[in-house]
Scaffold this active site. Structure first.
Site, short mmCIF file in Angstrom:
data_model
loop_
_atom_site.label_atom_id
_atom_site.label_comp_id
_atom_site.label_asym_id
_atom_site.label_seq_id
_atom_site.Cartn_x
_atom_site.Cartn_y
_atom_site.Cartn_z
N ASP A 312 23.46 -37.96 -50.89
CA ASP A 312 24.70 -38.70 -50.65
C ASP A 312 25.87 -38.19 -51.49
OD1 ASP A 312 23.90 -40.58 -48.65
OD2 ASP A 312 22.72 -41.58 -50.18
N TYR A 396 24.38 -48.14 -46.02
CA TYR A 396 24.02 -48.54 -47.38
C TYR A 396 25.23 -48.63 -48.28
CZ TYR A 396 19.47 -49.11 -49.69
OH TYR A 396 18.32 -49.61 -50.24
CU CU Z 1 16.57 -48.48 -50.27
#
Ligand code: CU
Length: 656
Positions: A312, A396
């Protein structure tokens, strides 16, 4: 690439530009970003089809920064990475902003830049209306492409014929029941468009077969909530005299702490020149600290879920995904916000408001003792300085929090929340490598690894790192009762010894010491790195991700400082086959004793999803701590005064 613009909480709609570059580490201002990009466009001769991946400050040498005095001339250089998407070539450039010259322009063969998205909504709409993709949707009973979501995921590197040399992503797909509901509740299983990011088209569609779309909603938004609990009374945080920190440009002073706040699109929060004032001087501790890389490897082998292993930071750019934080939601109390100047793919500066939140928090008891004979109690409240930012990466959320304490302690904590990555299974199937979080919805087992690079400077540049275990002493004449235990300090002398793992049963920590300086007891001054929750990968040694993210396989890594070594998995992890970064640099086996050392701490959160993680996941905390260990002569927080009208003074003392 980033400019930080100080802003006080009481005037949340106005931004105070820092008109001058005040310090060599000040991030690039918006005008400097624009200037750097314009020099590249005009002078580099790299063609018209350029996308800007990176435009950041090229940080001056450590020596220059540390020798800098207010008023000294500041030379400004930008580091730029561009992609010519027609020729599929990546270039690095060093730009002098003062002379408007290109100091270096280098073609970097065989690498892919991180994700560069301009208008995501436009891109997604184009992909979802691709005729072949629309056909694949129809096979699944989905007739409205406007309800379909495609999250582009890095494709990893499984050396697939036809993928080599191309800038690709895998589309992970979901469908909303209605506009505005949580699309992640309805995964379109088995449908993976392979996205050619240079051509802006679907290269091919991998269809692993139709799986029914899960039936249930998974809504968390307030508008879908039927009722709220009614027994919550307000909590107000007030600081009638304002916060205790002082901000000047990017410099922060808070009680005895001093540091500089920075931000990059790749790393997010960057802290510089962290020191603690002691006896009238600021003693350096860390020169530079930032997230160097992170990766989330998944543990499901079906369809192409085995390719889910996203960096990420290096592949996506965690700093580009930052939220504009909201007072009263993300941060409570007297908040100071820093803004950041990012840029778009054309190299135009774009400002992101309220990216970094800074505030103080009451943190319970700092220290306490009751002299039971004197019947006297001394208690001090602990307060911490919090510097944080939050990034949204697709489904997320990651919050990155640095905490500074009055006793010299530092914590780094990641807060994980958002929506677990969801896939679908047929009715009646119980998945082995994940958890059913809703009927026919599986969240696969996965891990989140973070590596934080800390360029250490404990009371000076020359530091050594020791692994410290607590060991049971052998039975001997001195230890006849077998109760003795002691500490075993082992120098990590060279890089070939510097890939270490935690050992909770030895209460293991690592001490970064300056052996040339002692406290008054003769202890070498040091800061220790104390593990928190941690784990190792469950992937096999020959799994692709183990080469691409070798930094997962150890927790403490130490290298000799080199200004080019910044990211644990190398500069260009996108589609990289692996072997770059820490394992490559450490093969030099450089000496580490009394050297300018960099510690790279990896910590992992093992995420076996729970039903309670659905439809949105309560925050999970993971991180590590740093504590002074012989750095001071004694508890440095004796001078924290008793709280006014509260503890420590029962009425007769004159301490106020
Ligand atoms: Cu997770």
């Amino acid at each position: 690439m980033v400019i930080l613009l100080g802003k006080q909480s009481e005037s949340p709609t106005t931004t105070t530009f820092n008109p001058k570059v005040a310090h060599p580490l000040d991030p690039l201002r918006a005008d400097e970003i624009n200037k750097a990009a314009s020099i590249v466009k005009k002078k580099a001769g790299l063609g018209d089809h350029l996308l800007f991946e990176t435009i950041v400050l090229s940080e001056p040498s450590k020596e220059d920064v540390l020798a800098f005095k207010l008023g000294d001339e500041i030379s400004r250089e930008a580091f730029v990475v561009v992609l010519n998407y027609k020729k599929e070539e990546v270039y690095e450039l060093d730009i002098s902003l003062k002379t408007a010259n290109i100091l270096r322009c280098e073609h970097i063969p065989g690498v892919q830049p991180a994700f560069i998205f301009e208008d995501f909504a436009e891109w997604e709409s184009k992909m979802t209306h691709d005729p072949a993709f629309v056909e694949a949707l129809k096979k699944r009973g989905i007739n409205d492409p406007d309800l379909v979501m495609i999250d582009p995921w890095p494709i990893s590197n499984f050396d697939v014929e036809g993928e080599r040399g191309k800038r690709l992503a895998i589309g992970r797909c979901w469908v909303r029941r209605e506009k505005g509901d949580n699309g992640y509740a309805r995964p379109i299983e088995g449908l993976s468009p392979i996205l050619d990011l240079n051509k802006n088209e679907i290269m091919e569609i991998h269809d692993f077969g139709v799986v029914p779309i899960p039936p249930n909603d998974g809504n968390y938004a307030a508008r879908y909530q039927k009722e709220f609990r009614t027994d919550i009374k307000p909590i107000e945080i007030t600081q009638p005299e304002g916060p205790s920190f002082v901000v000047s440009g990017n410099e922060v002073k808070w009680q005895k702490w001093q540091l500089r706040v920075g931000y990059t699109p790749r790393e997010g929060l960057v802290l510089h020149t962290i020191g603690y004032e002691d006896g009238g001087t600021v003693r350096p501790i860390i020169y530079r600290a930032a997230l160097s890389e992170m990766v989330v490897p998944y543990g499901d082998p079906t369809n192409d879920h085995y390719k889910k292993q996203v960096f990420d930071s290096g592949e996506v750019g965690i700093g580009k995904c930052a939220n504009s934080l909201e007072l009263g939601c993300d941060c409570l109390g007297e908040i100071y916000y820093f803004d950041a100047a990012l840029y778009n793919s054309r190299g135009e500066a774009a400002e992101l408001k309220n990216v970094i939140c800074m505030h103080e928090e009451d943190f319970g008891i700092l220290w306490k003792h009751t002299d039971m004979r004197l019947k006297e109690t001394e208690t001090r409240r602990s307060r911490r300085l919090v510097i944080s930012s939050v990034a949204t990466v697709g489904n997320y959320e990651y919050g990155f929090f640095w905490y500074f304490y009055q006793d010299g302690g530092i914590d780094f904590q990641v807060k994980l929340t958002g929506i677990v990555n969801s896939a679908a299974v047929p009715p009646g199937v119980t998945p082995k490598n994940g958890t059913l979080v809703a009927p026919q919805v599986v969240a696969h087992n996965h891990q989140h690894y973070f590596n934080v690079r800390m360029d250490m400077m404990v009371d000076g540049m020359a530091n050594s790192v020791y692994e410290v275990d607590t060991v049971r002493d052998p039975i001997s004449d001195e230890n006849r009762h077998g109760n003795a235990f002691s500490v075993q300090r082992t120098l990590i002398a060279k890089e070939s010894e510097a890939q270490r793992v935690i050992d909770p049963f030895a209460a293991r920590y690592w001490s970064v010491a300056n052996d040339s300086k002692q406290n008054y007891l003769g202890h070498p001054v040091s800061y220790k790195v104390v593990p928190g929750e941690n784990v190792l990968p469950f992937h096999h040694d020959d799994a692709v991700i183990m080469k691409r993210a070798t930094f997962m396989t150890g927790h403490m890594w130490v290298t000799q400082y080199n200004e080019k070594e910044m990211y644990a998995a190398g500069n260009y992890p996108m589609q990289h086959a692996g072997g770059d970064g820490l394992p490559k640099w450490m093969s030099k086996d450089r000496k580490l004793e009394n050297e300018d050392v960099v510690v790279w701490y990896t910590f992992g959160h093992n995420h076996i999803p729970r039903a309670e993680d659905w439809p949105v996941m309560p925050v999970v905390y993971t991180g590590f701590s740093m504590r002074p260990s012989g750095f001071f002569d004694m508890n440095p927080a004796l001078d924290v005064p008793p709280s006014m009208n509260h503890c420590g003074c029962s009425g007769e003392c004159n301490c106020h």
